[in-house]
Design a protein around this motif. Structure first.
Motif, PDB file in Angstrom:
ATOM      1  N   GLY A 143       4.865   1.574   8.350  1.00 59.11           N
ATOM      2  CA  GLY A 143       5.037   0.156   8.097  1.00 59.11           C
ATOM      3  C   GLY A 143       6.414  -0.160   7.558  1.00 59.11           C
ATOM      4  O   GLY A 143       7.311   0.693   7.505  1.00 59.11           O
ATOM      5  N   VAL A 144       6.548  -1.416   7.129  1.00 62.40           N
ATOM      6  CA  VAL A 144       7.824  -1.934   6.631  1.00 62.40           C
ATOM      7  C   VAL A 144       7.641  -2.283   5.157  1.00 62.40           C
ATOM      8  O   VAL A 144       6.639  -2.926   4.778  1.00 62.40           O
ATOM      9  CB  VAL A 144       8.261  -3.164   7.439  1.00 62.40           C
ATOM     10  CG1 VAL A 144       9.568  -3.724   6.889  1.00 62.40           C
ATOM     11  CG2 VAL A 144       8.400  -2.814   8.913  1.00 62.40           C
ATOM     12  N   VAL A 156       3.981  -1.835   1.207  1.00 61.34           N
ATOM     13  CA  VAL A 156       4.274  -1.617   2.626  1.00 61.34           C
ATOM     14  C   VAL A 156       3.316  -2.463   3.454  1.00 61.34           C
ATOM     15  O   VAL A 156       2.088  -2.431   3.227  1.00 61.34           O
ATOM     16  CB  VAL A 156       4.142  -0.124   2.992  1.00 61.34           C
ATOM     17  CG1 VAL A 156       4.406   0.093   4.477  1.00 61.34           C
ATOM     18  CG2 VAL A 156       5.074   0.709   2.136  1.00 61.34           C
ATOM     19  N   ARG A 157       3.904  -3.212   4.423  1.00 60.34           N
ATOM     20  CA  ARG A 157       3.077  -4.008   5.342  1.00 60.34           C
ATOM     21  C   ARG A 157       2.883  -3.202   6.632  1.00 60.34           C
ATOM     22  O   ARG A 157       3.844  -2.793   7.276  1.00 60.34           O
ATOM     23  CB  ARG A 157       3.750  -5.332   5.665  1.00 60.34           C
ATOM     24  CG  ARG A 157       2.878  -6.255   6.514  1.00 60.34           C
ATOM     25  CD  ARG A 157       3.610  -7.503   6.965  1.00 60.34           C
ATOM     26  NE  ARG A 157       4.568  -7.187   8.026  1.00 60.34           N
ATOM     27  CZ  ARG A 157       5.883  -7.340   7.915  1.00 60.34           C
ATOM     28  NH1 ARG A 157       6.419  -7.772   6.781  1.00 60.34           N
ATOM     29  NH2 ARG A 157       6.688  -7.049   8.926  1.00 60.34           N
ATOM     30  N   THR A 191      11.754   0.993   7.159  1.00 67.28           N
ATOM     31  CA  THR A 191      10.568   1.443   7.894  1.00 67.28           C
ATOM     32  C   THR A 191      10.200   2.824   7.374  1.00 67.28           C
ATOM     33  O   THR A 191      11.028   3.750   7.429  1.00 67.28           O
ATOM     34  CB  THR A 191      10.848   1.504   9.396  1.00 67.28           C
ATOM     35  OG1 THR A 191      11.255   0.209   9.849  1.00 67.28           O
ATOM     36  CG2 THR A 191       9.619   1.951  10.164  1.00 67.28           C
ATOM     37  N   VAL A 192       8.983   2.957   6.859  1.00 63.78           N
ATOM     38  CA  VAL A 192       8.574   4.186   6.190  1.00 63.78           C
ATOM     39  C   VAL A 192       7.250   4.689   6.767  1.00 63.78           C
ATOM     40  O   VAL A 192       6.513   3.960   7.455  1.00 63.78           O
ATOM     41  CB  VAL A 192       8.434   3.958   4.669  1.00 63.78           C
ATOM     42  CG1 VAL A 192       9.763   3.581   4.057  1.00 63.78           C
ATOM     43  CG2 VAL A 192       7.383   2.899   4.382  1.00 63.78           C
ATOM     44  N   ASP A 210       8.199   9.782   4.375  1.00 67.26           N
ATOM     45  CA  ASP A 210       9.511   9.733   5.025  1.00 67.26           C
ATOM     46  C   ASP A 210      10.000   8.292   5.075  1.00 67.26           C
ATOM     47  O   ASP A 210       9.216   7.342   5.161  1.00 67.26           O
ATOM     48  CB  ASP A 210       9.448  10.273   6.464  1.00 67.26           C
ATOM     49  CG  ASP A 210       8.984  11.714   6.504  1.00 67.26           C
ATOM     50  OD1 ASP A 210       9.451  12.489   5.665  1.00 67.26           O
ATOM     51  OD2 ASP A 210       8.137  12.045   7.376  1.00 67.26           O
ATOM     52  N   VAL A 211      11.318   8.160   5.074  1.00 67.29           N
ATOM     53  CA  VAL A 211      11.955   6.866   5.335  1.00 67.29           C
ATOM     54  C   VAL A 211      12.513   6.980   6.746  1.00 67.29           C
ATOM     55  O   VAL A 211      13.511   7.675   7.003  1.00 67.29           O
ATOM     56  CB  VAL A 211      13.074   6.568   4.312  1.00 67.29           C
ATOM     57  CG1 VAL A 211      13.762   5.249   4.669  1.00 67.29           C
ATOM     58  CG2 VAL A 211      12.507   6.530   2.894  1.00 67.29           C
ATOM     59  N   LEU A 212      11.888   6.318   7.701  1.00 65.28           N
ATOM     60  CA  LEU A 212      12.252   6.461   9.099  1.00 65.28           C
ATOM     61  C   LEU A 212      13.519   5.688   9.444  1.00 65.28           C
ATOM     62  O   LEU A 212      14.376   6.164  10.202  1.00 65.28           O
ATOM     63  CB  LEU A 212      11.097   5.985   9.989  1.00 65.28           C
ATOM     64  CG  LEU A 212       9.763   6.716   9.796  1.00 65.28           C
ATOM     65  CD1 LEU A 212       8.701   6.126  10.702  1.00 65.28           C
ATOM     66  CD2 LEU A 212       9.922   8.210  10.036  1.00 65.28           C
TER      67      LEU A 212
END
Length: 216
Positions: A143-144, A156-157, A191-192, A210-212
């Protein structure tokens, strides 16, 4: 003279009277034939009775379907029994429960057999969830980040897009997750990927992995 008057005079029966008496006796003897044996006459054979005329057929009663079903149920209904004891009623209830349980078991076995045959004929469908999502494995979501104001916690959404099973319409929904960020690596707009974990507070059930993609 006096003695002669006292003696009764004997009257002689005239011959004509005697002849009449004898004639009457002879006639009576001739007329009485009861003592003579006469051969019995055979009874006349009875004539055969004429064939009975066929009775006209009675019109059949026309019943409505509801009335016909009611009569069938009444014919099949058992005869009314007298009062029963508590033990008899309890035994009847137990027998009825056992019978119903047997019917349920048979129905479930038939349904399982039918479902197994249907699955055997159909191809194996692809799983709706990712391979990592399964019993005994933690859920993973992407999510974001919408908020990073709290210390070691981010919001996080997660957006979910799916198709309605019956109507086929595309449905878009979203949910917010409170995620534990031990080193405060994620910021708003990133985005994670998060993973399910043990409860870490009243609302936190997820952990950052993770942090994508960083926000621009």
């Amino acid at each position: 003279m006096a003695d002669e008057d006292k003696t009764p005079e004997t009257e002689e029966t005239p011959d004509s009277v005697k002849e009449e008496v004898e004639t009457a006796a002879s006639e009576e003897g001739a007329g009485d034939t009861s003592t003579v044996d006469t051969p019995e006459e055979a009874p006349a054979e009875e004539a055969p009775a004429p064939a009975a005329e066929a009775a006209p057929e009675e019109p059949q009663e026309v019943l409505a379907p509801k009335e016909r079903r009611a009569r069938k149920r009444a014919a099949k209904a058992p005869a009314a029994a007298g009062p029963k004891t508590v033990e008899e009623r309890s035994a009847e209830r137990l027998a009825a429960r056992a019978h119903k349980a047997k019917l349920r078991r048979n129905y479930r076995e038939r349904a399982k057999t039918k479902a197994a045959a249907a699955r055997k004929d159909q191809p194996t469908p692809e799983p709706d969830v990712a391979p990592e999502h399964g019993p005994g494995r933690a859920k993973v979501r992407q999510g974001v980040v919408v908020s990073d104001k709290a210390d070691k916690t981010i919001v996080v959404r997660v957006d979910v897009t799916r198709r309605h099973r019956r109507y086929g319409k595309i449905l878009r929904t979203s949910t917010k997750l409170h995620v534990h960020d031990e080193r405060n690596d994620a910021g708003a707009g990133d985005t994670v990927r998060v993973i399910e974990c043990r409860p870490m507070s009243r609302t936190k059930r997820w952990r950052l992995t993770d942090v994508l993609e960083k926000a621009k």
